[in-house]
Design an enzyme around this catalytic site. Structure first.
Site, PDB file in Angstrom:
ATOM      1  N   ASP A  13       2.491 -27.612   4.200  1.00 56.55           N
ATOM      2  CA  ASP A  13       1.944 -27.772   2.837  1.00 56.55           C
ATOM      3  C   ASP A  13       1.766 -29.240   2.451  1.00 56.55           C
ATOM      4  OD1 ASP A  13       2.281 -24.932   2.511  1.00 56.55           O
ATOM      5  OD2 ASP A  13       4.392 -25.324   2.126  1.00 56.55           O
ATOM      6  N   LYS A  16      -2.773 -31.018   4.386  1.00 59.24           N
ATOM      7  CA  LYS A  16      -3.575 -31.264   5.595  1.00 59.24           C
ATOM      8  C   LYS A  16      -5.018 -30.844   5.391  1.00 59.24           C
ATOM      9  CE  LYS A  16      -0.934 -28.501   7.778  1.00 59.24           C
ATOM     10  NZ  LYS A  16       0.110 -28.320   6.787  1.00 59.24           N
ATOM     11  N   GLY A  40      -2.209 -21.805   4.526  1.00 59.70           N
ATOM     12  CA  GLY A  40      -3.128 -21.651   3.397  1.00 59.70           C
ATOM     13  C   GLY A  40      -3.659 -23.009   3.010  1.00 59.70           C
TER      14      GLY A  40
HETATM   15  P1  GDP Z   1      -1.958 -27.703   3.502  1.00 55.40           P
HETATM   16  O1  GDP Z   1      -1.683 -26.334   3.993  1.00 55.40           O
HETATM   17  O2  GDP Z   1      -1.179 -28.734   4.249  1.00 55.40           O
HETATM   18  O3  GDP Z   1      -3.425 -28.017   3.430  1.00 55.40           O
HETATM   19  O4  GDP Z   1      -1.419 -27.799   2.033  1.00 55.40           O
HETATM   20  P2  GDP Z   1      -1.669 -26.801   0.790  1.00 55.40           P
HETATM   21  O5  GDP Z   1      -3.128 -26.573   0.604  1.00 55.40           O
HETATM   22  O6  GDP Z   1      -0.780 -25.636   0.854  1.00 55.40           O
HETATM   23  O7  GDP Z   1      -1.050 -27.694  -0.366  1.00 55.40           O
HETATM   24  C1  GDP Z   1      -1.602 -28.820  -0.799  1.00 55.40           C
HETATM   25  C2  GDP Z   1      -1.891 -28.636  -2.278  1.00 55.40           C
HETATM   26  O8  GDP Z   1      -1.914 -29.881  -2.888  1.00 55.40           O
HETATM   27  C3  GDP Z   1      -3.236 -28.022  -2.554  1.00 55.40           C
HETATM   28  O9  GDP Z   1      -3.164 -27.277  -3.734  1.00 55.40           O
HETATM   29  C4  GDP Z   1      -4.134 -29.251  -2.725  1.00 55.40           C
HETATM   30  O10 GDP Z   1      -5.271 -28.999  -3.533  1.00 55.40           O
HETATM   31  C5  GDP Z   1      -3.205 -30.182  -3.400  1.00 55.40           C
HETATM   32  N1  GDP Z   1      -3.407 -31.596  -3.087  1.00 55.40           N
HETATM   33  C6  GDP Z   1      -3.745 -32.140  -1.883  1.00 55.40           C
HETATM   34  N2  GDP Z   1      -3.736 -33.487  -1.959  1.00 55.40           N
HETATM   35  C7  GDP Z   1      -3.372 -33.791  -3.236  1.00 55.40           C
HETATM   36  C8  GDP Z   1      -3.143 -35.028  -3.927  1.00 55.40           C
HETATM   37  O11 GDP Z   1      -3.279 -36.104  -3.386  1.00 55.40           O
HETATM   38  N3  GDP Z   1      -2.742 -34.929  -5.224  1.00 55.40           N
HETATM   39  C9  GDP Z   1      -2.567 -33.749  -5.863  1.00 55.40           C
HETATM   40  N4  GDP Z   1      -2.170 -33.765  -7.122  1.00 55.40           N
HETATM   41  N5  GDP Z   1      -2.765 -32.568  -5.245  1.00 55.40           N
HETATM   42  C10 GDP Z   1      -3.159 -32.593  -3.944  1.00 55.40           C
END
Ligand code: GDP
Length: 431
Positions: A13, A16, A40
């Site tokens: 999470d 990525k 997700g």
């Molecule tokens: P992943 O599986 O590693 O892609 O991560 P997730 O999608 O589960 O979680 C990342 C969450 O953080 C998502 O809701 C993104 O829209 C949000 N997000 C990603 N980068 C940033 C950021 O720099 N700032 C903020 N506030 N939210 C972010």
């Protein structure tokens, strides 16, 4: 032309999906190499939100192709649904944009039933799996009794394999005290239908990737979950069922390791974890609650609240080592705005000693207390920052400190959920 692997450097999470989405511009092919639809990715493009569980986020870029490699376990119902949704939104106009490995293992209904029944039977001691059948599917793969995408394309073969496997699976489900009413024929029929839908995407993906490389295309390998959840290198047994580290980009796609040029780790500016298991910098207080609220730390797939805590440089150094990280992308720096003195764990205290390397033994890790360094905070919102210079001095020194502590260069800083809110300091495709 370069081939770049992007992996989670923490417990998953890390954001990525967003970094992959940002860097896809420089790649021709985006490849997933492990995990299943327990990952997700939430992507926001021009304010429009799309959640993807299986298909690489790169699919939102017209003209790029996406490959689901042999190392992925695939729920055909889920992928067919994602394909339909993408098409409804005007993406994936050209079917050849999505390639699914013929060798990817298929999540069957009994895998999901076993997954759920086991978690229920475990009660309080549960691992916190997402119940999507991922773990049991990997088990069948290693036990050499799995069903692969190629089997879905041949109705007779599929029925035979389902008949072979089902009785034993039902026995296990019954033993776990769950209803065991699955029948071979309807399952084989349903999955053959899915196979029919997937036929136009199914291919020898290793060969397709080999040809793409020979044609001078750039590949971006998109990891799911994070390093600390790797089945070999994570906090076993509180891990996922696949290898999440960069090395598996090769195995899980059939591309040789010598083809990989750069490995980028994605890490939040703080730390989160879903499910059980040791987590030294966890904050079970007001500050942790605030990180959860401001960072919106709830799972994209399950909606579960994530455990939150300060940044852990010990864990990051470990991730740098086991992945061979060339660069770091720091996400969610904006979430730390307004925290007067953000902390970073620079070492652990363990049995009266200070240790700088992550202990290999889970029980040792559980006893570790973080040694914190407090850093100056900042109060300015960061969402508008578009360059390094736009960041407040304290935010810059925070990032620089993470770089120094991990020994890995920061290539990107993310300050918001939107595609535009990523400051790219160095392009790994141009290194
Ligand atoms: P992943 O599986 O590693 O892609 O991560 P997730 O999608 O589960 O979680 C990342 C969450 O953080 C998502 O809701 C993104 O829209 C949000 N997000 C990603 N980068 C940033 C950021 O720099 N700032 C903020 N506030 N939210 C972010």
């Amino acid at each position: 032309m370069a081939n770049v692997v992007i992996v989670g450097a923490q417990w998953g999470d890390e954001g990525k999906g967003k970094i992959v989405d940002r860097l896809t511009e420089f790649a021709d092919v985006v490849v997933r190499f492990q995990g299943g639809n327990n990952a997700g990715h939430t992507l926001v493009v021009d304010g429009e939100k799309t959640v993807l569980h299986l298909i690489p986020a790169g699919i939102l870029h017209p003209g790029k192709s996406c490959v689901i490699g042999n190392g992925v376990v695939l729920d055909p119902g889920v992928i067919v649904m994602e394909i339909d949704r993408l098409k409804q939104k005007g993406f994936l106009a050209d079917d050849s944009q999505l390639v699914v490995s013929l060798d990817a293992h298929v999540i069957m209904p009994w895998h999901k039933a076993i997954d759920v029944a086991r978690e229920q039977a475990l009660g309080a001691g549960k691992l916190g799996t997402t119940g999507r059948g991922i773990g049991p599917t990997y088990e069948d793969k290693v036990a050499r009794r799995g069903i692969r995408v190629r089997d879905l394309l041949d109705g007779d073969r599929l029925l035979r394999k389902v008949r072979e496997r089902l009785p034993e699976a039902l026995e296990e489900i019954r033993r776990l005290g769950a209803p065991a009413d699955l029948q071979a024929e309807p399952i084989a029929e349903e999955y053959a239908r899915h196979g029919n839908r997937l036929k136009r995407h199914a291919a020898e993906s290793s060969l397709a990737l080999h040809r793409a490389i020979r044609a001078g295309k750039s590949l971006l390998f998109e990891g799911a979950q994070g390093t600390m959840l790797d089945v070999d290198h994570g906090t076993y047994p509180f891990v996922t069922s696949s290898n999440t580290v960069a090395g598996n980009a090769a195995t899980g796609s059939g591309v040789g390791p010598t083809e990989i040029d750069q490995v980028v780790g994605v890490s939040k500016a703080y730390c989160t974890r879903v499910g059980g298991g040791p987590y030294p910098t966890e904050l079970r207080d007001e500050t942790g609650e605030r990180l959860r609220r401001v960072g919106n730390e709830f799972g994209a797939t399950t909606g579960r609240p994530r455990r939150t805590g300060w940044f852990d440089a010990v864990a990051l150094r470990y991730a740098a080592r086991v992945n061979g990280l060339d660069g770091l992308a720091i996400t969610k720096l904006d979430v730390l705005t307004g925290f007067p003195q953000p902390k970073v764990a620079v070492a652990y205290r363990f049995d009266g000693r200070t240790v700088e390397e992550l202990p290999g033994d889970l029980e040792d890790l559980e006893r570790c207390e973080p040694v914190y360094e407090s850093l100056p905070g900042w109060s300015e919102p960061l969402a508008g920052a578009r360059s390094w210079e736009d960041l407040p001095v304290a935010a810059r020194s925070y990032v620089k400190r993470l770089e120094a502590l991990s020994g890995v260069k920061v290539m990107a800083v993310s300050v918001g959920a939107d595609r535009g809110e990523t400051i790219l300091l160095e392009n790994p495709f141009a290194r």
